[in-house]
Design an enzyme around this catalytic site. Structure first.
Site, PDB file in Angstrom:
ATOM      1  N   GLU A 254      54.321  29.297  77.401  1.00  9.45           N
ATOM      2  CA  GLU A 254      53.400  27.434  76.674  1.00  9.45           C
ATOM      3  C   GLU A 254      54.524  26.846  76.991  1.00  9.45           C
ATOM      4  OE1 GLU A 254      49.604  29.622  75.630  1.00  9.45           O
ATOM      5  OE2 GLU A 254      50.815  30.229  73.901  1.00  9.45           O
TER       6      GLU A 254
ATOM      7  N   ALA B 214      55.505  33.994  70.857  1.00  4.54           N
ATOM      8  CA  ALA B 214      55.158  33.770  69.496  1.00  4.54           C
ATOM      9  C   ALA B 214      55.924  35.320  68.940  1.00  4.54           C
ATOM     10  CB  ALA B 214      54.068  34.223  68.887  1.00  4.54           C
TER      11      ALA B 214
ATOM     12  N   GLU C  22      48.266  38.180  76.755  1.00  2.92           N
ATOM     13  CA  GLU C  22      48.329  38.348  75.531  1.00  2.92           C
ATOM     14  C   GLU C  22      47.103  38.913  75.665  1.00  2.92           C
ATOM     15  OE1 GLU C  22      50.358  33.842  74.667  1.00  2.92           O
ATOM     16  OE2 GLU C  22      49.440  35.506  76.312  1.00  2.92           O
TER      17      GLU C  22
ATOM     18  N   GLY D 293      54.040  32.010  74.185  1.00  5.06           N
ATOM     19  CA  GLY D 293      54.311  31.703  73.601  1.00  5.06           C
ATOM     20  C   GLY D 293      55.229  30.917  74.145  1.00  5.06           C
TER      21      GLY D 293
END
Length: 257
Positions: free
Chosen positions: A111, A62, A131, A108
């Protein structure tokens, strides 16, 4: 300018993330992805989709710098819900999506790859949810999807250490359908897509509707809990320190609060 390029070859759509240098999942990219899903859904000729990243990575995660502009826990929870809903839409999509992963699929990025229906990886690719090393947690359903593929024990290890695994190991763990050498990735993804598009679109669509029933109601509850925790975590001192340390490229000094 779009962060995604869409190209069609017969019944296969090739969707390429173009957001250098790391193909980070910014709000702009997520918006573009939603629009491209609309476009592909409206095209009755498309029977399979290959999602890949341009440059060095599939997606390295992300956009952390964008995260720092948010203020309240509710802002972070809203961000998580937006990403979760988009990735859930991919998982429930009527057209099969194959993720072709090279370089890195982190945070992300992983994901997103896990929301796809199939994954082909290069042996040297790095896949992980790092993370926790920033003092935060996954927020786009990573804590819920990863155990589904690799089992609870390996999911705990990957998420709690934040250490990525190789494409080779991802295949062994059951996270990837196939592992190939670097130069073979696109050809292998195309080969798998071609095997699918030879089938009737009617039967493909039926299968795409049926397999998601295997997901339990607990998954939905878990995803909701994840975004709530994601919002709470971002208000902590350790999250602020971890994100700042990441931006400054230094080791964080966590105080456990």
């Amino acid at each position: 300018m779009s962060t995604l390029a869409l190209k069609r070859e017969e019944s296969i759509a090739y969707l390429t993330i173009q957001s250098p240098p790391a193909n980070a999942l910014s709000s702009t990219l997520l918006n573009d992805l939603a629009k491209k899903l609309d476009e592909m859904e409206a095209d009755s000729s498309i029977k399979a989709i290959v999602l890949k990243g341009e440059g060095k990575f599939f997606s390295a995660g992300a956009d952390i710098k964008e995260f720092t502009s948010l203020q309240q826990a509710s802002d972070y929870e809203t961000l998580a819900k937006r990403g979760q809903d988009l990735f859930d839409r991919i998982e429930q999509f009527s057209i099969p999506v194959i993720a072709a992963i090279h370089g890195a699929a982190l945070g992300g990025g992983l994901e997103l790859a896990m929301a796809c229906h199939m994954r082909i990886v290069t042996a040297s690719a790095k896949l992980g949810l790092p993370e926790i090393t920033l003092g935060i947690i996954p927020g786009f359903a990573g804590t819920q999807r990863l155990p589904h593929y690799v089992g609870s024990a390996k999911a705990y290890e990957m998420i709690l250490t934040g250490e990525p695994i190789s494409g080779e190991k991802a295949y062994t763990y059951g996270l990837a359908n196939k592992v190939v050498e670097e130069g073979e990735l696109e050809e292998e993804a195309k080969r798998l897509a071609q095997k699918i598009v030879e089938k009737s679109k009617w039967t493909i669509n039926q299968v795409m509707q049926l397999i998601p029933y295997a997901k339990t109601s607990q998954f939905i509850e878990g995803v909701a809990k994840e975004r709530e925790a994601f919002g709470q975590i971002f208000g902590s001192d350790d999250a602020k320190e971890g994100v700042q340390a990441f931006i400054e490229k230094r080791k964080p000094n966590f105080q456990d609060k």
